[in-house]
Structure formats: C-alpha cells, structure tokens
Design a protein around this motif. Structure first.
Motif, PDB file in Angstrom:
ATOM      1  N   PHE A  12      67.364  68.887 110.668  1.00  0.00           N
ATOM      2  CA  PHE A  12      66.215  68.803 111.565  1.00  0.00           C
ATOM      3  C   PHE A  12      65.675  67.384 111.712  1.00  0.00           C
ATOM      4  N   LEU A  13      66.343  66.420 111.103  1.00  0.00           N
ATOM      5  CA  LEU A  13      65.904  65.032 111.249  1.00  0.00           C
ATOM      6  C   LEU A  13      66.475  64.442 112.532  1.00  0.00           C
ATOM      7  N   THR A  14      65.705  63.579 113.185  1.00  0.00           N
ATOM      8  CA  THR A  14      66.254  62.859 114.331  1.00  0.00           C
ATOM      9  C   THR A  14      67.264  61.829 113.801  1.00  0.00           C
ATOM     10  N   ILE A 177      66.013  79.893 110.930  1.00  0.00           N
ATOM     11  CA  ILE A 177      65.000  79.036 111.580  1.00  0.00           C
ATOM     12  C   ILE A 177      65.351  78.891 113.053  1.00  0.00           C
ATOM     13  N   LYS A 178      66.626  78.600 113.323  1.00  0.00           N
ATOM     14  CA  LYS A 178      67.048  78.377 114.717  1.00  0.00           C
ATOM     15  C   LYS A 178      66.889  79.644 115.540  1.00  0.00           C
ATOM     16  N   ALA A 179      67.069  80.817 114.914  1.00  0.00           N
ATOM     17  CA  ALA A 179      66.941  82.103 115.626  1.00  0.00           C
ATOM     18  C   ALA A 179      65.495  82.614 115.595  1.00  0.00           C
ATOM     19  N   PRO A 185      56.328  83.417 113.288  1.00  0.00           N
ATOM     20  CA  PRO A 185      57.101  82.578 114.200  1.00  0.00           C
ATOM     21  C   PRO A 185      57.179  81.129 113.723  1.00  0.00           C
ATOM     22  N   VAL A 186      58.347  80.521 113.888  1.00  0.00           N
ATOM     23  CA  VAL A 186      58.560  79.155 113.404  1.00  0.00           C
ATOM     24  C   VAL A 186      57.558  78.190 114.039  1.00  0.00           C
ATOM     25  N   SER A 187      57.195  78.424 115.305  1.00  0.00           N
ATOM     26  CA  SER A 187      56.232  77.511 115.955  1.00  0.00           C
ATOM     27  C   SER A 187      54.906  77.482 115.189  1.00  0.00           C
ATOM     28  N   ASN A 188      54.517  78.610 114.586  1.00  0.00           N
ATOM     29  CA  ASN A 188      53.273  78.639 113.797  1.00  0.00           C
ATOM     30  C   ASN A 188      53.370  77.773 112.541  1.00  0.00           C
ATOM     31  N   TRP A 189      54.586  77.624 111.996  1.00  0.00           N
ATOM     32  CA  TRP A 189      54.742  76.807 110.797  1.00  0.00           C
ATOM     33  C   TRP A 189      54.338  75.370 111.084  1.00  0.00           C
ATOM     34  N   LEU A 190      54.499  74.975 112.348  1.00  0.00           N
ATOM     35  CA  LEU A 190      54.289  73.580 112.735  1.00  0.00           C
ATOM     36  C   LEU A 190      52.983  73.396 113.492  1.00  0.00           C
ATOM     37  N   ALA A 284      62.131  77.782 103.500  1.00  0.00           N
ATOM     38  CA  ALA A 284      62.501  77.367 104.857  1.00  0.00           C
ATOM     39  C   ALA A 284      61.390  76.522 105.477  1.00  0.00           C
ATOM     40  N   ARG A 285      60.158  76.991 105.301  1.00  0.00           N
ATOM     41  CA  ARG A 285      59.012  76.326 105.889  1.00  0.00           C
ATOM     42  C   ARG A 285      58.820  74.928 105.318  1.00  0.00           C
ATOM     43  N   SER A 286      58.961  74.780 104.011  1.00  0.00           N
ATOM     44  CA  SER A 286      58.740  73.459 103.421  1.00  0.00           C
ATOM     45  C   SER A 286      59.825  72.487 103.868  1.00  0.00           C
TER      46      SER A 286
END
Ligand code: DCM
Ligand code: DCM
Ligand code: DCM
Ligand code: ZN
Ligand code: ZN
Length: 300
Positions: A12-14, A177-179, A185-190, A284-286
């Motif tokens: 997930f790193l650029t 995470i990708k699914a 929801p993953v968007s809430n993690w961020l 996963a979240r961390s």
C-alpha cells in the motif's frame, strides 16, 4: 503482533514512499517494514534502550471488567511516556532530516512497531499491566492474557487456517482489504489519518466526560507536559488526534471481547472464535494505517 501485520504494508506504499523506506531501513532490515517491525521489541531490554520500554503501550485507567472502556490523553499519558506520545515524537522525527539518517531510520522502525502495538487491545489497558498479571490457559499451558493476545492465539489461527504461514495469512489480509471484506468498511479505517492534526483538550470521549476533566494541574500546559521521558524530556511533543482515535477503537475491544467470559482454555472454542475477527481486523487496519501515515509523511 505487529511484525505479521506489517508484511502487508509494502503493498500500500506509493513508489516514492517505498523507495524511501527501503533505503532508510537498508539491508540490515531486509529493506522491509515486516522485518523491521520486531526491532523495537528486540532492543527494549538492552541497556541503551530501556528508556523505550514504556513507550509500547498506554495504560488506560478504565474498567473493562465492569464494561467501562475509555482512553484519555491526559489521564493515561499525562507524563508523555506512552505509545500515543511516542507515535507523535517519531512522526516528527521521521521527517526531520537534520537528525541524520540513522535517527530517521530509528524513527521509522519505532513508528512501524508502535502503530502495530497500538492496535493490540491490551496495549491500551492498564489492568494488571495490560493483562500480563492475569493467568490463563492456552492449549493446556499456563500463560497470561497479554501473551495470548500478542502471540498464542495468532499462532493457533495461523496453524489452523493458513498452514502456519505468515505470508499466506498476510496475503489473505491484503486480498480482504482490497475486496473490502471486513465487518467495518475499509474507508472507515481511514477516516482519521492526519499526521499533523493535534489532540485538543476539548475532546469528548465515549463516557461524555472531556479530557480536560482530569485535574487543574494537568490542564495548564499540555505541550509542556507531554514531552517524552529520559533524555528526550527537553523536547515538547504535541500529541496527535488520530492515534488517540485508533487507541479508543482498540480499547473498546477490551470491553467487547478481551475481558468478558474468560473461562477454560482460551485458545480454543468460543473465546478464540470471538478473538479471531478482532485479531484480523486490527492487524489489517494497523498495516493499512501505517502505510497511509508513511505516504502522507514521505510522499505528500
Ligand atoms: N506482498 C504481496 N502483494 C503485494 C505486495 C506485497 O504479497 N501486492 C507481500 C510481499 C512480502 C510482503 O507482502 O511478503 C511485504 O513486503 P515487504 O517485505 O516489502 O514489506
Ligand atoms: N505491556 C503492556 N502494558 C503494560 C506493561 C507491559 O502492554 N503496562 C506489554 C509490553 C510487552 C508485554 O506487555 O508487549 C510484556 O511486557 P514486559 O516485556 O515489560 O514484561
Ligand atoms: N531520542 C528520541 N526522541 C527524541 C529525542 C531523542 O527517541 N525526541 C532518542 C535518540 C537517541 C537518544 O534518544 O537514541 C538520545 O538522543 P539525544 O542525544 O538527541 O537526546
Ligand atoms: Zn512492542
Ligand atoms: Zn504486547
């Protein structure tokens, strides 16, 4: 458990962040955040780093045994010696090149580890030193509640469902995470990822109290009070808003999952079954949060 989770981070790193991370960690850490994630635990018992021992957790003075969970920056980290202040400190140090490459690399290793530690519910709990003093049984052996959450239940989970392979497990977490295949929801993690937004005193918490309800003495000057301990104490650390949000999320699992109904062998049956979704989402979240944090700092 950070080391396992942080094998997922590379994905997930650029490119720019990944390149910085690989160079900064160097071959000593396999150019990998997964490998480097254990460094802070490896050194904490060495004389040169004993000052870092109490930076791995925040002793939240709540009451999970009576279903009352909470984290307060000032009550629980008023002296600035806790994982919340440490994350703020090493976030600043990561982007302070004048410290030199070795100190910047050390800051990266600490951040890598502490963002993982913060996701372990018992690293956000004071009782019995985060459960270290609570004897439990795991697969017929006597151990403690903290240890089974750090290691043993994850090991059982890996052996039962992933052939004992950390790589298989982390690849599965990345795919999930990708699914977007978790209970939240993953968007809430961020929803909170700012690396600069400061913690503010007027900070409502789940019990309706405010963080400024904890004594006139600690109200006076937060910036001055929240300097780190030992030789670091001359430098004031500004505590950050988002790590506190993540800490509260971790800490709520103490009331929901960690402390209720602890009878019999905890590494099997209902206790383990309830723990596994918590372990999965927190690891996963961390990992995703660490990647997002590093991207924001290193490739803004
Ligand atoms: N990884 C993966 N899929 C990706 C990115 C990474 O399976 N898209 C794996 C490769 C490594 C681990 O995750 O086993 C993390 O890599 P690193 O060592 O760069 O942190
Ligand atoms: N720990 C914690 N909270 C405490 C004390 C310790 O979360 N109040 C953690 C740090 C280590 C583990 O428990 O992960 C074992 O601690 P130690 O190595 O200090 O015995
Ligand atoms: N240190 C740190 N965080 C700070 C200041 C220092 O982790 N805010 C670390 C870096 C060195 C040690 O403490 O390992 C002593 O640093 P100094 O000599 O710069 O005080
Ligand atoms: Zn640790
Ligand atoms: Zn631990």
């Amino acid at each position: 458990w950070g080391a396992d989770g942080h094998r997922t981070v590379g994905c997930f790193l650029t490119p720019k962040t990944l390149s910085f991370v690989q160079t900064s960690l160097g071959t000593a850490f396999n150019r990998s955040l997964g490998t480097a994630a254990t460094w802070a635990d490896d050194v904490k018992n060495q004389a040169a780093f004993t000052w870092s021992k109490n930076l791995h957790f925040v002793d939240a003075e709540d009451s999970p045994t009576t279903n009352s969970c909470s984290v307060h920056e000032l009550r629980d980290c008023g002296n600035g010696v806790c994982v919340l202040a440490a994350i703020a400190n090493y976030t600043t140090r990561l982007v302070t090149p004048s410290l030199g490459t070795e100190q910047v690399s050390e800051a990266l290793r600490f951040l890598d580890h502490f963002i993982g530690d913060l996701s372990q519910p018992l690293h956000v709990e004071a009782i019995e030193a985060g459960g270290n003093g609570i004897t439990v049984t795991c697969q017929g052996r006597s151990t403690n509640l903290h240890a089974i959450w750090d290691t043993n239940m994850l090991d059982v989970h890996l052996n039962t469902s992933f052939g004992g392979s950390i790589a298989t497990y982390t690849n599965n977490l990345v795919a999930r995470i990708k699914a977007d295949n978790f209970s939240v929801p993953v968007s809430n993690w961020l929803s909170c990822t700012s690396t600069t937004e400061p913690f503010t005193v007027v900070d409502p918490n789940p019990n309706g109290k405010r963080d400024d309800d904890f004594g006139a003495d600690i109200r006076r000057d937060i910036r001055g009070l929240l300097g780190l301990g030992h030789g670091l104490d001359k430098r004031a650390i500004t505590p950050l808003a988002c790590p506190l949000v993540w800490a509260r999320e971790s800490n709520l699992f103490d009331c929901a999952t960690v402390f209720p109904v602890r009878t019999g062998d905890l590494c099997t049956g209902t206790y383990l079954a309830n723990a596994i979704p918590v372990i999965d989402i927190q690891i996963a979240r961390s990992g995703l949060r660490l990647a997002t944090w590093l991207n924001e700092l290193l490739d803004p």
